[in-house]
Design a protein around this motif. Sequence first.
Motif, PDB file in Angstrom:
ATOM      1  N   LEU A  58      25.712  17.317  55.224  1.00 24.12           N
ATOM      2  CA  LEU A  58      26.181  16.665  54.010  1.00 24.12           C
ATOM      3  C   LEU A  58      25.511  17.272  52.781  1.00 24.12           C
ATOM      4  CD1 LEU A  58      27.866  14.683  52.458  1.00 24.12           C
ATOM      5  CD2 LEU A  58      26.217  12.884  53.015  1.00 24.12           C
ATOM      6  N   LEU A  59      24.230  17.584  52.865  1.00 26.76           N
ATOM      7  CA  LEU A  59      23.548  18.221  51.737  1.00 26.76           C
ATOM      8  C   LEU A  59      24.162  19.587  51.430  1.00 26.76           C
ATOM      9  CD1 LEU A  59      19.868  17.164  52.485  1.00 26.76           C
ATOM     10  CD2 LEU A  59      21.304  16.377  50.578  1.00 26.76           C
ATOM     11  N   LYS A  60      24.564  20.321  52.449  1.00 22.77           N
ATOM     12  CA  LYS A  60      25.254  21.604  52.238  1.00 22.77           C
ATOM     13  C   LYS A  60      26.591  21.362  51.539  1.00 22.77           C
ATOM     14  CE  LYS A  60      26.813  25.881  52.896  1.00 22.77           C
ATOM     15  NZ  LYS A  60      28.209  25.763  52.488  1.00 22.77           N
ATOM     16  N   ARG A  61      27.308  20.328  51.955  1.00 28.51           N
ATOM     17  CA  ARG A  61      28.591  19.979  51.312  1.00 28.51           C
ATOM     18  C   ARG A  61      28.355  19.607  49.841  1.00 28.51           C
ATOM     19  NH1 ARG A  61      33.023  20.993  49.641  1.00 28.51           N
ATOM     20  NH2 ARG A  61      34.326  19.260  49.024  1.00 28.51           N
ATOM     21  N   ILE A  62      27.287  18.876  49.584  1.00 27.40           N
ATOM     22  CA  ILE A  62      26.937  18.508  48.213  1.00 27.40           C
ATOM     23  C   ILE A  62      26.661  19.764  47.394  1.00 27.40           C
ATOM     24  CG2 ILE A  62      25.119  17.430  46.816  1.00 27.40           C
ATOM     25  CD1 ILE A  62      25.019  15.232  49.061  1.00 27.40           C
ATOM     26  N   GLN A  63      25.950  20.719  47.969  1.00 25.00           N
ATOM     27  CA  GLN A  63      25.693  21.974  47.254  1.00 25.00           C
ATOM     28  C   GLN A  63      27.002  22.688  46.914  1.00 25.00           C
ATOM     29  OE1 GLN A  63      22.451  23.526  49.998  1.00 25.00           O
ATOM     30  NE2 GLN A  63      21.645  24.087  47.978  1.00 25.00           N
ATOM     31  N   GLU A  92      33.875   9.518  47.480  1.00 23.02           N
ATOM     32  CA  GLU A  92      33.977   8.566  48.590  1.00 23.02           C
ATOM     33  C   GLU A  92      33.060   8.959  49.747  1.00 23.02           C
ATOM     34  OE1 GLU A  92      38.191   8.585  49.360  1.00 23.02           O
ATOM     35  OE2 GLU A  92      38.613   7.684  47.387  1.00 23.02           O
ATOM     36  N   THR A  93      32.907  10.247  49.992  1.00 25.94           N
ATOM     37  CA  THR A  93      31.993  10.720  51.039  1.00 25.94           C
ATOM     38  C   THR A  93      30.567  10.264  50.743  1.00 25.94           C
ATOM     39  OG1 THR A  93      33.370  12.619  51.588  1.00 25.94           O
ATOM     40  CG2 THR A  93      31.029  12.797  52.137  1.00 25.94           C
ATOM     41  N   LEU A  94      30.160  10.382  49.481  1.00 23.69           N
ATOM     42  CA  LEU A  94      28.820   9.918  49.091  1.00 23.69           C
ATOM     43  C   LEU A  94      28.693   8.413  49.271  1.00 23.69           C
ATOM     44  CD1 LEU A  94      28.284  12.038  45.845  1.00 23.69           C
ATOM     45  CD2 LEU A  94      27.305  12.449  48.121  1.00 23.69           C
ATOM     46  N   ILE A  98      26.034   6.443  51.617  1.00 18.52           N
ATOM     47  CA  ILE A  98      25.134   5.429  51.059  1.00 18.52           C
ATOM     48  C   ILE A  98      25.235   4.146  51.871  1.00 18.52           C
ATOM     49  CG2 ILE A  98      24.773   3.882  49.073  1.00 18.52           C
ATOM     50  CD1 ILE A  98      25.693   6.293  47.283  1.00 18.52           C
ATOM     51  N   ASP A  99      26.454   3.697  52.131  1.00 12.49           N
ATOM     52  CA  ASP A  99      26.659   2.458  52.896  1.00 12.49           C
ATOM     53  C   ASP A  99      26.072   2.567  54.300  1.00 12.49           C
ATOM     54  OD1 ASP A  99      27.957   1.424  50.678  1.00 12.49           O
ATOM     55  OD2 ASP A  99      29.982   1.761  51.484  1.00 12.49           O
ATOM     56  N   ALA A 100      26.268   3.705  54.945  1.00 18.15           N
ATOM     57  CA  ALA A 100      25.754   3.896  56.302  1.00 18.15           C
ATOM     58  C   ALA A 100      24.224   3.872  56.317  1.00 18.15           C
ATOM     59  CB  ALA A 100      26.267   5.214  56.889  1.00 18.15           C
ATOM     60  N   ARG A 156      27.267   9.056  41.293  1.00 18.88           N
ATOM     61  CA  ARG A 156      27.182   8.630  42.690  1.00 18.88           C
ATOM     62  C   ARG A 156      26.159   9.461  43.458  1.00 18.88           C
ATOM     63  NH1 ARG A 156      29.367   5.834  41.280  1.00 18.88           N
ATOM     64  NH2 ARG A 156      31.507   5.563  41.790  1.00 18.88           N
ATOM     65  N   LEU A 157      26.048  10.737  43.110  1.00 21.60           N
ATOM     66  CA  LEU A 157      25.083  11.597  43.782  1.00 21.60           C
ATOM     67  C   LEU A 157      23.658  11.104  43.532  1.00 21.60           C
ATOM     68  CD1 LEU A 157      24.312  14.034  45.485  1.00 21.60           C
ATOM     69  CD2 LEU A 157      24.563  15.453  43.419  1.00 21.60           C
ATOM     70  N   SER A 158      23.359  10.673  42.324  1.00 19.62           N
ATOM     71  CA  SER A 158      22.005  10.161  42.069  1.00 19.62           C
ATOM     72  C   SER A 158      21.748   8.905  42.898  1.00 19.62           C
ATOM     73  CB  SER A 158      21.775   9.922  40.579  1.00 19.62           C
ATOM     74  OG  SER A 158      22.611   8.917  40.091  1.00 19.62           O
ATOM     75  N   ASP A 159      22.765   8.058  43.061  1.00 24.60           N
ATOM     76  CA  ASP A 159      22.621   6.882  43.934  1.00 24.60           C
ATOM     77  C   ASP A 159      22.364   7.323  45.380  1.00 24.60           C
ATOM     78  OD1 ASP A 159      23.201   5.244  41.735  1.00 24.60           O
ATOM     79  OD2 ASP A 159      25.336   5.085  42.265  1.00 24.60           O
ATOM     80  N   TYR A 160      23.139   8.296  45.829  1.00 26.71           N
ATOM     81  CA  TYR A 160      22.968   8.824  47.185  1.00 26.71           C
ATOM     82  C   TYR A 160      21.547   9.347  47.381  1.00 26.71           C
ATOM     83  CZ  TYR A 160      23.056  12.174  50.998  1.00 26.71           C
ATOM     84  OH  TYR A 160      22.724  12.886  52.139  1.00 26.71           O
ATOM     85  N   LEU A 161      21.048  10.100  46.413  1.00 27.26           N
ATOM     86  CA  LEU A 161      19.707  10.684  46.545  1.00 27.26           C
ATOM     87  C   LEU A 161      18.624   9.607  46.569  1.00 27.26           C
ATOM     88  CD1 LEU A 161      20.211  13.781  44.250  1.00 27.26           C
ATOM     89  CD2 LEU A 161      19.895  13.798  46.748  1.00 27.26           C
ATOM     90  N   PHE A 162      18.815   8.531  45.833  1.00 27.81           N
ATOM     91  CA  PHE A 162      17.855   7.421  45.882  1.00 27.81           C
ATOM     92  C   PHE A 162      17.842   6.804  47.282  1.00 27.81           C
ATOM     93  CE2 PHE A 162      16.885   2.885  45.628  1.00 27.81           C
ATOM     94  CZ  PHE A 162      15.576   2.971  45.181  1.00 27.81           C
ATOM     95  N   VAL A 163      19.014   6.497  47.801  1.00 27.15           N
ATOM     96  CA  VAL A 163      19.087   5.881  49.134  1.00 27.15           C
ATOM     97  C   VAL A 163      18.605   6.872  50.189  1.00 27.15           C
ATOM     98  CG1 VAL A 163      20.613   4.802  50.839  1.00 27.15           C
ATOM     99  CG2 VAL A 163      20.905   4.290  48.406  1.00 27.15           C
ATOM    100  N   LEU A 164      18.940   8.150  50.035  1.00 30.30           N
ATOM    101  CA  LEU A 164      18.458   9.167  50.975  1.00 30.30           C
ATOM    102  C   LEU A 164      16.929   9.229  50.966  1.00 30.30           C
ATOM    103  CD1 LEU A 164      19.013  11.437  53.018  1.00 30.30           C
ATOM    104  CD2 LEU A 164      19.137  13.013  51.050  1.00 30.30           C
ATOM    105  N   SER A 165      16.322   9.112  49.788  1.00 27.50           N
ATOM    106  CA  SER A 165      14.856   9.146  49.734  1.00 27.50           C
ATOM    107  C   SER A 165      14.267   7.992  50.541  1.00 27.50           C
ATOM    108  CB  SER A 165      14.357   9.116  48.284  1.00 27.50           C
ATOM    109  OG  SER A 165      14.536   7.837  47.703  1.00 27.50           O
TER     110      SER A 165
END
Length: 183
Positions: A58-63, A92-94, A98-100, A156-165
């Motif tokens: 997913l991080l590769k897809r984000i890149q 939507e992927t992000l 996040i939900d998962a 949404r990416l910043s939200d994803y990165l917070f939850v990922l952290s």
Amino acid sequence: MALKIYTKTGDKGETALFGGKRLPKSHLRIDAYGTVDELNSYIGLVRDCTADAETRALLKRIQDCLFVLGSHLATDPEKPMALPPLHDSDVETLEKAIDAMNESLPALKHFILPGGHTTVSFCHIARTVCRRAERLTVALALESEVDALLIRYLNRLSDYLFVLSRKLGQDLGAEEVVWMPEK
């Protein structure tokens, strides 16, 4: 013959957009896509520090998405070009990720201090660079046409990165330090 990395065309403090228009390197548009490039580098660092194959993918897809996003910002709005699109499904992927991740995390009741593990800290740095890229892109949108999807994606990416952290911290057994204001 190999392509030269240096062109010397920027030696006087200007650079070219896709489409040929030259702008000072201090221009808001250059700052916006340069910050997206910086973010992409930090995402690569987080990916390099992450063992989970699904997260790495997913991080590769984000890149990839950030490259697309940056190319849109780096294009002269007066000379539209055929560029790879960013899609609503990328946002939507992000959201699904996040939900998962949130399903396995404790409820958030306080602000969290960045840190606890090097990987977690790198993820927080990526998050804050993402927020800066978003602010710059919003500022650019006030003076030039910017696709609203680019801003939604960065938000949404910043939200994803917070939850990922938080998820990385949990997976690494790192302590999550909450901020408690002194009284």
